[in-house]
Design a protein around this motif. Structure first.
Motif, PDB file in Angstrom:
ATOM      1  N   GLY A 115       0.785  -1.235   0.000  1.00 53.79           N
ATOM      2  CA  GLY A 115       0.000   0.000   0.000  1.00 53.79           C
ATOM      3  C   GLY A 115       0.807   1.270   0.000  1.00 53.79           C
ATOM      4  O   GLY A 115       0.468   2.228   0.698  1.00 53.79           O
ATOM      5  N   LEU A 116       1.864   1.315  -0.825  1.00 48.25           N
ATOM      6  CA  LEU A 116       2.780   2.458  -0.816  1.00 48.25           C
ATOM      7  C   LEU A 116       2.202   3.628  -1.606  1.00 48.25           C
ATOM      8  O   LEU A 116       1.770   3.473  -2.746  1.00 48.25           O
ATOM      9  N   TYR A 117       2.240   4.801  -0.983  1.00 42.39           N
ATOM     10  CA  TYR A 117       1.850   6.062  -1.621  1.00 42.39           C
ATOM     11  C   TYR A 117       2.998   7.052  -1.439  1.00 42.39           C
ATOM     12  O   TYR A 117       3.595   7.146  -0.361  1.00 42.39           O
ATOM     13  N   LYS A 118       3.289   7.801  -2.515  1.00 40.82           N
ATOM     14  CA  LYS A 118       4.300   8.843  -2.429  1.00 40.82           C
ATOM     15  C   LYS A 118       3.848  10.047  -3.233  1.00 40.82           C
ATOM     16  O   LYS A 118       3.446   9.926  -4.390  1.00 40.82           O
ATOM     17  N   SER A 119       3.927  11.228  -2.608  1.00 41.71           N
ATOM     18  CA  SER A 119       3.540  12.477  -3.263  1.00 41.71           C
ATOM     19  C   SER A 119       4.652  13.501  -3.124  1.00 41.71           C
ATOM     20  O   SER A 119       5.483  13.431  -2.211  1.00 41.71           O
ATOM     21  N   PHE A 120       4.644  14.466  -4.034  1.00 46.33           N
ATOM     22  CA  PHE A 120       5.492  15.643  -3.929  1.00 46.33           C
ATOM     23  C   PHE A 120       4.575  16.855  -3.991  1.00 46.33           C
ATOM     24  O   PHE A 120       3.902  17.080  -5.002  1.00 46.33           O
ATOM     25  N   GLU A 121       4.538  17.587  -2.873  1.00 48.19           N
ATOM     26  CA  GLU A 121       3.589  18.687  -2.708  1.00 48.19           C
ATOM     27  C   GLU A 121       2.180  18.143  -2.949  1.00 48.19           C
ATOM     28  O   GLU A 121       1.748  17.235  -2.273  1.00 48.19           O
ATOM     29  N   SER A 122       1.461  18.641  -3.935  1.00 46.03           N
ATOM     30  CA  SER A 122       0.078  18.181  -4.126  1.00 46.03           C
ATOM     31  C   SER A 122      -0.043  17.099  -5.193  1.00 46.03           C
ATOM     32  O   SER A 122      -1.135  16.620  -5.482  1.00 46.03           O
ATOM     33  N   LYS A 123       1.078  16.683  -5.779  1.00 46.36           N
ATOM     34  CA  LYS A 123       1.045  15.699  -6.867  1.00 46.36           C
ATOM     35  C   LYS A 123       1.355  14.307  -6.340  1.00 46.36           C
ATOM     36  O   LYS A 123       2.426  14.059  -5.785  1.00 46.36           O
ATOM     37  N   THR A 124       0.423  13.371  -6.529  1.00 45.26           N
ATOM     38  CA  THR A 124       0.641  11.981  -6.155  1.00 45.26           C
ATOM     39  C   THR A 124       1.422  11.288  -7.260  1.00 45.26           C
ATOM     40  O   THR A 124       1.011  11.271  -8.416  1.00 45.26           O
ATOM     41  N   VAL A 125       2.570  10.713  -6.901  1.00 43.34           N
ATOM     42  CA  VAL A 125       3.449  10.076  -7.884  1.00 43.34           C
ATOM     43  C   VAL A 125       3.287   8.568  -7.881  1.00 43.34           C
ATOM     44  O   VAL A 125       3.334   7.929  -8.932  1.00 43.34           O
ATOM     45  N   LEU A 126       3.071   7.978  -6.704  1.00 45.27           N
ATOM     46  CA  LEU A 126       2.858   6.542  -6.577  1.00 45.27           C
ATOM     47  C   LEU A 126       1.584   6.291  -5.783  1.00 45.27           C
ATOM     48  O   LEU A 126       1.373   6.922  -4.734  1.00 45.27           O
TER      49      LEU A 126
END
Length: 251
Positions: A6-17
């Protein structure tokens, strides 16, 4: 083995994963593939601990590094070898000194044993003694990749990460590097994860392949299965050229 849940990764407001769930198997060459901007490099860096994830878990065996103290994370990192895209060799250090560098950081071995270990790793990646005292500017791109691999395995890691190891290499040298990664993975029973654009690598050494599309795991399987998938996004990525379309008809 490395297990991602269940990995999630974002940069600022953008979800990348988004909601990545996958198991990278020990003793196998695990490939991460996908278009530029798909999130595969972010995934690789998250696995190493260079990015802090927002949600989810990353297990090295039974150890969850996503909730780990800095002290315990340091111990895990000592079990990791990394081959960076450009090699990331130190220009001011000789080939031998580059390979010894992790031993100087993490090992209390006597100097003689450090040198013996570094030389052993250089011979293992088929570099002759003549190269030991050369500097990165004096060796070819393929030799630089071999030195980077030797440095990555000098601490006898359980986990090996390779970021675009064939970048900038000619086709023949790329095949040699692929085979070397495959050999040492099986020889040392490492969990090897390779981030690649190289379709030759996919068909040559892809024992397990994870395809990332727009930040999600879109497909996973082996090199034998990838030629017969009906996943539209994967087919568009793999068989985008006329050459690979012809290859597919023969598989």
């Amino acid at each position: 083995m490395i297990r991602v849940e269940g990995l999630y990764k974002s940069f600022e407001s953008k979800t990348v994963l988004s909601d990545i769930n996958v198991v990278f198997e020990a003793g196998k060459v695990n490939l991460i593939i996908g278009k530029s901007g798909s999130g595969k490099t972010v995934l690789l860096k998250s696995l190493i601990g260079l990015h802090i994830i927002e949600r989810g878990h990353i297990f090295y065996g039974d150890r969850d590094i996503s909730n780990m103290s800095a002290r315990h994370l340091k111990a895990v990192r000592e079990e990791i070898g990394v081959v960076f895209q450009g090699g990331a060799l130190f220009d001011s250090l000789s080939v031998l000194e580059n390979v010894k560098f992790p031993l100087n950081l993490f090992s209390s071995l006597p100097e003689k044993e450090k040198e013996e270990r570094a030389r052993f790793c250089l011979r293992r990646v088929n570099l002759l003694e003549d190269a030991d005292n050369l500097y990165p500017a004096e060796i070819s791109g393929g030799m630089k990749k071999r030195v980077a691999i030797a440095r990555a395995i000098v601490l006898q890691p359980k986990f090996l990460f390779c970021d675009e190891p064939n970048s900038g290499l000619d086709p023949l040298t790329s095949i040699i590097i692929d085979k070397l990664i495959e050999e040492i993975t099986h020889e040392y029973n490492m969990t090897t994860i390779v981030n690649t654009h190289d379709m030759n690598s996919v068909f040559e050494i892809g024992e397990k392949i994870v395809f990332i599309h727009e930040g999600r795991k879109e497909w996973e399987g082996s090199k034998e299965e990838i030629a017969h998938t009906d996943n539209r996004y994967l087919n568009d990525f793999i068989f985008s050229s006329e050459l690979y379309k012809k290859i597919r008809t023969k598989l």
